[in-house]
Design an enzyme around this catalytic site. Structure first.
Site, mmCIF file in Angstrom:
data_model
loop_
_atom_site.group_PDB
_atom_site.id
_atom_site.type_symbol
_atom_site.label_atom_id
_atom_site.label_comp_id
_atom_site.label_asym_id
_atom_site.label_seq_id
_atom_site.Cartn_x
_atom_site.Cartn_y
_atom_site.Cartn_z
ATOM 1 N N HIS A 1 0.393 -0.809 0.245
ATOM 2 C CA HIS A 1 0.213 -0.347 -0.187
ATOM 3 C C HIS A 1 0.401 1.340 -0.253
ATOM 4 O O HIS A 1 0.467 2.252 -0.864
ATOM 5 C CB HIS A 1 -1.256 0.048 1.584
ATOM 6 C CG HIS A 1 -2.428 -1.238 1.772
ATOM 7 N ND1 HIS A 1 -2.604 -1.831 2.300
ATOM 8 C CD2 HIS A 1 -2.911 -1.342 0.131
ATOM 9 C CE1 HIS A 1 -3.186 -2.577 2.110
ATOM 10 N NE2 HIS A 1 -3.746 -2.881 1.028
ATOM 11 N N LYS B 1 -16.934 -5.448 7.974
ATOM 12 C CA LYS B 1 -16.222 -6.466 8.053
ATOM 13 C C LYS B 1 -15.240 -7.142 9.521
ATOM 14 O O LYS B 1 -14.423 -7.789 9.237
ATOM 15 C CB LYS B 1 -15.003 -5.747 7.433
ATOM 16 C CG LYS B 1 -15.393 -5.679 5.285
ATOM 17 C CD LYS B 1 -14.526 -5.251 4.807
ATOM 18 C CE LYS B 1 -14.365 -4.964 3.113
ATOM 19 N NZ LYS B 1 -13.285 -4.768 1.873
ATOM 20 N N ARG C 1 -2.245 -5.764 -8.200
ATOM 21 C CA ARG C 1 -0.793 -6.614 -7.712
ATOM 22 C C ARG C 1 -0.052 -7.495 -8.746
ATOM 23 O O ARG C 1 0.132 -8.258 -9.758
ATOM 24 C CB ARG C 1 -0.812 -7.373 -6.162
ATOM 25 C CG ARG C 1 -0.830 -6.448 -5.556
ATOM 26 C CD ARG C 1 -1.382 -6.905 -4.140
ATOM 27 N NE ARG C 1 -2.921 -7.378 -4.176
ATOM 28 C CZ ARG C 1 -3.870 -7.752 -3.996
ATOM 29 N NH1 ARG C 1 -3.079 -8.196 -2.067
ATOM 30 N NH2 ARG C 1 -4.564 -8.468 -3.528
ATOM 31 N N SER D 1 -2.923 -7.664 2.994
ATOM 32 C CA SER D 1 -3.702 -8.030 4.099
ATOM 33 C C SER D 1 -4.470 -8.855 4.643
ATOM 34 O O SER D 1 -3.773 -9.170 5.961
ATOM 35 C CB SER D 1 -4.761 -6.302 4.543
ATOM 36 O OG SER D 1 -3.731 -5.192 4.355
HETATM 37 O O1 PNS Z 1 -8.428 -2.339 0.822
HETATM 38 P P1 PNS Z 1 -9.999 -3.141 -0.195
HETATM 39 O O2 PNS Z 1 -10.950 -3.788 1.044
HETATM 40 O O3 PNS Z 1 -9.827 -3.626 -1.422
HETATM 41 O O4 PNS Z 1 -11.050 -2.182 0.114
HETATM 42 C C1 PNS Z 1 -12.605 -1.416 -0.537
HETATM 43 C C2 PNS Z 1 -13.403 -0.420 -0.374
HETATM 44 C C3 PNS Z 1 -13.150 0.108 0.839
HETATM 45 C C4 PNS Z 1 -12.166 0.694 -1.381
HETATM 46 C C5 PNS Z 1 -14.761 -0.520 -0.940
HETATM 47 O O5 PNS Z 1 -15.089 -1.720 -0.193
HETATM 48 C C6 PNS Z 1 -15.466 0.779 -1.094
HETATM 49 O O6 PNS Z 1 -15.100 1.127 -1.839
HETATM 50 N N1 PNS Z 1 -16.578 0.893 0.041
HETATM 51 C C7 PNS Z 1 -17.189 2.225 0.202
HETATM 52 C C8 PNS Z 1 -18.866 1.495 -0.753
HETATM 53 C C9 PNS Z 1 -18.913 1.769 -1.543
HETATM 54 O O7 PNS Z 1 -18.672 2.606 -2.238
HETATM 55 N N2 PNS Z 1 -18.850 0.044 -2.680
HETATM 56 C C10 PNS Z 1 -19.703 -0.058 -3.995
HETATM 57 C C11 PNS Z 1 -18.499 0.147 -4.625
HETATM 58 S S1 PNS Z 1 -18.432 -0.616 -6.010
#
Ligand code: PNS
Length: 164
Positions: A20, A44, A93, A131
């Site tokens: 990250h 989560k 990645r 993670s």
């Molecule tokens: O590190 P991650 O778990 O891949 O991050 C995921 C994250 C936080 C970017 C994603 O879950 C997110 O955007 N959450 C906010 C809710 C949302 O907008 N969901 C619709 C996305 S299509």
């Protein structure tokens, strides 16, 4: 007057990894301002609380003057508007990341037509670091110190001992 270009790098960061941080450094060089958005999604059931994840990132990003660490909850597209960001940054990645990331980028564009997603690739030595894997290695007492900042390594190991 030239506009300040802001990007938002969202994630759960549970925990933040060196992969990250590599993406953050790259994005900070491309934009005037980079907001690292720490997603607050208690469903989560993260290992680290929202406050802990914010503190880890704030400490790890202190060296970059144009990087701000902020919490966000709700839709990513709303956070993009709130922070006045022109782009969402996501790390890629491997090809296996692509399918989900592609779906998410297109859904976000559907929700907000001006929401552009840019993908950055971390250094190849971080291409296998996630993670989820870090949490798993820590759970079984493995050495994670190569993959996360020192404070995160220490706190993750003691969190795992508390949970054992
Ligand atoms: O590190 P991650 O778990 O891949 O991050 C995921 C994250 C936080 C970017 C994603 O879950 C997110 O955007 N959450 C906010 C809710 C949302 O907008 N969901 C619709 C996305 S299509």
């Amino acid at each position: 007057m030239e506009k300040n270009r802001t990007a938002l790098y969202p994630g759960s960061f549970d925990p933040v990894t060196n992969g990250h941080l590599d993406v953050i450094e790259r994005a900070a060089q491309l934009f005037d301002r980079l907001i690292v958005g720490v997603g607050q999604n208690d469903s989560k059931r993260p290992i680290f609380t929202n406050g802990e994840r914010l503190a880890h990132l704030t400490e790890a990003c202190a060296e970059w003057e144009n990087v701000e660490v902020r919490a966000f909850s709700g839709l990513l597209t709303d956070a993009v508007k709130e922070f006045d960001a022109e782009a969402v940054i996501r790390g890629l990645r491997a090809v296996s990341d692509f399918e989900w990331e592609f779906q998410m980028a297109l859904m976000n564009r559907q929700l907000s037509p001006t929401c552009e997603t840019l993908f950055l690739m971390p250094k190849v030595e971080y291409s296998f670091v996630s993670s989820t894997m870090i949490r798993e290695i820590a759970r079984f007492g493995g050495d994670i110190s190569l993959f996360v900042p020192p404070r995160v390594a220490k706190e993750l190991m003691s969190r795992m001992q508390e949970l054992a």
